[in-house]
Design an enzyme around this catalytic site. Sequence first.
Site, PDB file in Angstrom:
ATOM      1  N   GLY A 128       0.764   6.591  -2.591  1.00 28.61           N
ATOM      2  CA  GLY A 128      -0.620   6.484  -2.154  1.00 28.61           C
ATOM      3  C   GLY A 128      -1.478   7.693  -2.466  1.00 28.61           C
ATOM      4  O   GLY A 128      -2.608   7.771  -1.989  1.00 28.61           O
ATOM      5  N   HIS A 186      -3.210  12.752  -0.693  1.00 25.99           N
ATOM      6  CA  HIS A 186      -2.963  11.359  -0.326  1.00 25.99           C
ATOM      7  C   HIS A 186      -4.293  10.660  -0.091  1.00 25.99           C
ATOM      8  O   HIS A 186      -5.224  11.230   0.480  1.00 25.99           O
ATOM      9  CB  HIS A 186      -2.102  11.277   0.937  1.00 25.99           C
ATOM     10  CG  HIS A 186      -1.369   9.981   1.056  1.00 25.99           C
ATOM     11  ND1 HIS A 186      -2.004   8.802   1.382  1.00 25.99           N
ATOM     12  CD2 HIS A 186      -0.060   9.675   0.861  1.00 25.99           C
ATOM     13  CE1 HIS A 186      -1.117   7.828   1.399  1.00 25.99           C
ATOM     14  NE2 HIS A 186       0.071   8.316   1.087  1.00 25.99           N
ATOM     15  N   HIS A 187      -4.368   9.410  -0.542  1.00 31.34           N
ATOM     16  CA  HIS A 187      -5.606   8.643  -0.404  1.00 31.34           C
ATOM     17  C   HIS A 187      -5.941   8.391   1.069  1.00 31.34           C
ATOM     18  O   HIS A 187      -7.090   8.081   1.412  1.00 31.34           O
ATOM     19  CB  HIS A 187      -5.483   7.309  -1.148  1.00 31.34           C
ATOM     20  CG  HIS A 187      -6.764   6.832  -1.747  1.00 31.34           C
ATOM     21  ND1 HIS A 187      -7.989   6.951  -1.111  1.00 31.34           N
ATOM     22  CD2 HIS A 187      -7.042   6.232  -2.937  1.00 31.34           C
ATOM     23  CE1 HIS A 187      -8.941   6.432  -1.872  1.00 31.34           C
ATOM     24  NE2 HIS A 187      -8.388   5.995  -2.984  1.00 31.34           N
ATOM     25  N   ALA A 188      -4.962   8.516   1.950  1.00 25.91           N
ATOM     26  CA  ALA A 188      -5.247   8.360   3.377  1.00 25.91           C
ATOM     27  C   ALA A 188      -6.126   9.486   3.893  1.00 25.91           C
ATOM     28  O   ALA A 188      -6.783   9.343   4.928  1.00 25.91           O
ATOM     29  CB  ALA A 188      -3.942   8.322   4.180  1.00 25.91           C
ATOM     30  N   ASN A 201     -11.907   7.558   4.233  1.00 31.47           N
ATOM     31  CA  ASN A 201     -12.217   6.642   3.140  1.00 31.47           C
ATOM     32  C   ASN A 201     -13.425   5.792   3.486  1.00 31.47           C
ATOM     33  O   ASN A 201     -13.471   5.146   4.538  1.00 31.47           O
ATOM     34  CB  ASN A 201     -11.014   5.742   2.858  1.00 31.47           C
ATOM     35  CG  ASN A 201      -9.948   6.445   2.036  1.00 31.47           C
ATOM     36  OD1 ASN A 201     -10.010   6.442   0.810  1.00 31.47           O
ATOM     37  ND2 ASN A 201      -8.990   7.053   2.704  1.00 31.47           N
TER      38      ASN A 201
END
Length: 525
Positions: free
Chosen positions: A21, A138-140, A336
């Site tokens: 991710g 991390h995209h989180a 996000n």
Amino acid sequence: MQQLTGLDAAFLYMETPTTYGHVNGLSLYRRPSPDFQPYEVVRDRFAAMVGHIEPLRRRVAEVPFGLDHPYWFDDPHFDLDYHVREIGLAPPGNREQLGEQVARIIGRPMDRDHPLWEVYVIEGLEDPDHWALLTKFHHATIDGAAGVIMLRMMTELAPDAEFPFVEVPWEGEPVPSDKELLQHTIQHMVANPVKATRLSLKVVRNLADAAGITSLSGAASRAREVIASAAGRSEESAQLSEQLRKVSMPLTPAPPTPWNKAVGPHRRFAMRSVSLDDIKALKNATGGTVNDVVMAICAGALREYLLRHDALPDEPLRAMVPVSVRTGLEEDPWTNLVSSLVAELPTDCNDPLERVARCRDAMQVAKQQLDLVPADAIMRATDVTSPMVATAAIRLQARLADRFNMPVNVVVSNVPGPREPLYMAGAKLDGYIPVSTISNGVGLNITVHSYEDRLDFGLVADRDLVPDLWDLVDLHIDQIDALFDAAGVERTDRSGKQKKAAAKKSGTKKKAARKKRAAKKRAAS
């Protein structure tokens, strides 16, 4: 502690042993002097920013059994030296070697016992005046637009400008216990009485009973009573459901391609740069937008690649296009704020100019679908999605990736970056190449990032599904030439073509060396 939004958490749920991710960026800097020490500068800079930028210091705490979305907390054991690293390339240190090193780094999962970021100072480049910085987040923690915000905070607008940030004290939080996380879960469910929590709440009550935690069990029973009286009668929930029903997302499988299969753990990365002025000239000549031209370039390159592999479907491919929904007024920039749309890529069309027109029409249709739902509707929907259901769906997708095609073939993303030159302690940022991620069933990602007067293409693919990724990225440059020829417009910058020619020359030598080694192995056996 702060709970992750449903959308942030989704990038944690998407991970499998072969799907990661994290998203990445490769910055190329020019030394201000021969004695410049990049690692020392980068380490000092991140040390100063840990107290200012929350994603740099916060860890993730996962709720037991995935009963609710995880929580962020400030890491009490933060170790800067774990996150800031230095590596060197073997001579000659060309772009292909740099791409290979990047591919190795992004092909490793991140350790959730630390804040979810790593940066790598890369020395030994072919041009000794340059060094590289690979950021892995991390995209989180952040999306592409937040990454641009962070890049701007880490740099200055002039080579002699003083870095405005100094270290500020901060304290880590105790690692939350399972009991604390379960208590927060109950409180969250009481405050959000919707149908999606019923199953999770039942499991929480049963676990609490088994563990002898009567306070949790009683709270769970009360929460169920609230849900029973409120679920299904919420006007807001009904409106949201109606909005989501209006969106016509593709449900049929996309046509097959070589990369629409289950992905392995290893990656390839390839990059090229072009003049942004050239793309704008094509925009003006074709009547589209910069994004329309980028989409058409991608469509033409994928068409040619599939033709060469005798794998071009009769139907057009489908692209998932991430879209930022930031307004600039968000209280928390470190989350996000993205949605996505699905648009056809006219790979069934042989005419470069017609491809631009069809991309323009496809993007307009996709945007109209997206406009039917308010910017925060999808994000609110993910907030009430059960983590258990989301994780199970991801695992099912991984198992079925080789049997059924996904509704999309490829991810194509265009991220606008700063137009002004940026510096880090006097070192000029010469380029920022995006390095994104792939997932099961969609083993190719094409991301484009603009900076100053250039446009950088970064392609990431499964190592086995697209073994000739450098050829594919070169085809994007060819498509720019084809568009100029078709539009009858003279190209203002030929550097992209020159770089491509040099890269092909280097690649030819490498292929010859590989063939020679293979022949020796066959002879020895």
